[in-house]
Design an enzyme around this catalytic site. Structure first.
Site, short mmCIF file in Angstrom:
data_model
loop_
_atom_site.label_atom_id
_atom_site.label_comp_id
_atom_site.label_asym_id
_atom_site.label_seq_id
_atom_site.Cartn_x
_atom_site.Cartn_y
_atom_site.Cartn_z
N GLU A 78 38.97 32.80 36.02
CA GLU A 78 38.51 33.74 34.99
C GLU A 78 38.12 35.08 35.61
OE1 GLU A 78 34.85 34.47 31.90
OE2 GLU A 78 35.41 32.38 32.31
N HIS B 40 37.16 32.32 41.12
CA HIS B 40 37.38 31.57 39.89
C HIS B 40 38.49 32.24 39.10
CE1 HIS B 40 36.69 29.90 35.87
NE2 HIS B 40 36.10 28.89 36.48
N HIS C 122 41.70 30.27 31.08
CA HIS C 122 40.82 31.11 31.89
C HIS C 122 41.20 32.58 31.86
CE1 HIS C 122 41.32 27.04 33.69
NE2 HIS C 122 40.00 27.06 33.58
N SER D 214 35.39 21.22 29.29
CA SER D 214 36.78 20.78 29.42
C SER D 214 36.90 19.28 29.64
CB SER D 214 37.46 21.53 30.58
OG SER D 214 36.68 21.47 31.75
N THR E 148 32.19 33.97 31.57
CA THR E 148 31.68 33.29 30.37
C THR E 148 30.98 31.98 30.65
OG1 THR E 148 33.76 32.12 29.97
CG2 THR E 148 33.51 34.29 28.93
N SER F 4 35.28 22.85 37.81
CA SER F 4 34.86 23.36 36.50
C SER F 4 33.53 24.09 36.65
CB SER F 4 34.72 22.21 35.51
OG SER F 4 34.05 22.63 34.34
N SER F 5 33.55 25.40 36.47
CA SER F 5 32.34 26.21 36.64
C SER F 5 31.25 25.78 35.68
CB SER F 5 32.67 27.69 36.43
OG SER F 5 31.50 28.48 36.46
N ASN F 6 31.58 25.63 34.40
CA ASN F 6 30.53 25.32 33.42
C ASN F 6 29.95 23.93 33.65
OD1 ASN F 6 31.44 23.37 30.97
ND2 ASN F 6 33.23 24.45 31.75
#
Length: 348
Positions: free
Chosen positions: A138, A136, A86, A280, A177, A235-237
């Site tokens: 990142e 987050h 991250h 991930s 991202t 997990s953001s994505n």
């Protein structure tokens, strides 16, 4: 006399691309290679990627995860510490150097690109607007590349509508991202409407893997009675994929970490299930979920593939001469059964 009980029919729309991206693959590989090169323990600051099964698999190999560098015992200061995919604020490697720690940076190259974009804006005298989710890792890492007071965080269209910079004519934006492509487009449009002089980065900040996985979900989700995304709650994505599935037309969408989390009593009468995995999430968990459906339904797999990914990122120079075994590569690629700890210890 045994009478065979027929299973109800079910179509599983399996998205592609799904699961590990090149940045996640690289980060996991760095930890595995470091263990082979330097021996256990190898310390990792924060979860290397947001997936407990990857983390527990690495712990079984000898990795120790910490949140801050001061947690590393004095007797292990000569062992390497790996920074997560991250990214980290500039203060973290500075702290490592002050403590005489040997560190390996596993920051995703696409996150590093955002860091460079943000620093370029700042060098050119622009106040940086970071579009992302507060807290987050990142976002913390990207904001930590810049001097205090030179970056502002905007999360939503509503935030963009009330944001008031000191200098409206000298602004530049970058994004986390792993955001929703559609949500981010709305935030950018609002910023550009209010601040026509705001400068975009030279290239899109949202990574190829985030975009590709969302596009595949958009293709597969319409008409699905249920859409399952494999991923961790932090997990953001992965969470964005759940949202994308609902917007694209899935009747219901859930985030799960293992097949054991699926509530079969709540599923009801379904005929079509969509299935994807965050960047991930190991492929072996996707396989586990497919097998769980096969045990209950007469399943047909329908592949929803939008693009083939060929991206590959090199590991740190110090590790490039180390060879991985076949089992190592299976783990790195998310296909090894030993990537999964026993269900009883999954921490769900």
């Amino acid at each position: 006399m045994n009478i065979a009980v027929s299973k109800p029919p079910l179509t599983i729309r399996l998205c592609g691309p799904r699961g590990f991206c090149a940045g996640v693959d690289r980060a996991i590989q760095i930890v595995v290679l470091a263990l082979k090169a330097y021996g256990a323990p190898v310390y990792v600051r924060h979860e290397i990627v947001h997936n407990r099964y990857v983390v527990e698999g690495l712990e079984a190999k000898g990795a120790i995860f910490v949140e801050e560098l001061h947690e590393i015992p004095a007797e292990h200061r000569e062992q390497p510490v790996v920074f997560s995919a991250h990214g980290v604020p500039k203060s973290v490697p500075e702290d490592a150097q002050a403590r005489n720690l040997f560190y390996l940076d596993a920051t995703c190259p696409l996150v590093s690109k955002v860091h460079k974009q943000a620093m370029r804006h700042q060098r050119l005298g622009r106040h940086v607007v970071l579009i992302g989710h507060a807290g987050h890792p990142e976002v913390i890492g990207t904001m930590g590349q810049l001097p205090e007071g030179t970056v502002s965080l905007v999360e939503t269209v509503e935030d963009a509508g009330v944001y008031e910079p000191v200098d409206r004519e000298n602004l530049g934006f970058v994004t986390q991202t792993t955001l929703s492509v559609d949500d981010t487009a709305g935030v950018i449009a609002r910023l550009q409407e209010r601040f026509p002089a705001i400068q975009a980065p030279a290239a899109d900040s949202i990574c190829y893997a985030t975009t590709n996985r969302q596009d595949a979900v958009k293709q597969a989700a319409p008409g699905c009675d249920l859409f399952i995304v494999v991923g961790a709650p932090n997990s953001s994505n992965s969470k964005r994929l759940v949202e994308v599935a609902l917007r694209a037309g899935a009747k219901h969408s859930v985030l799960v970490q293992r097949a054991s989390e699926i509530d079969w009593n709540e599923i009801g009468d379904i005929r079509t299930v969509g299935l994807s995995a965050g960047a991930s999430a190991p492929e072996v968990i996707v396989d586990e979920i497919i097998e769980a459906f096969k045990a209950r339904f007469d399943t047909t797999l329908d592949l929803a593939v939008t693009v083939e990914e060929t991206e590959h990122f090199l590991v740190n120079r110090e590790l490039r001469s180390i060879e991985l075994t076949t089992d190592d590569m299976a783990f790195v690629n998310g296909n090894a059964s030993n990537a999964l700890p026993p269900k009883a210890t999954a921490g769900i």
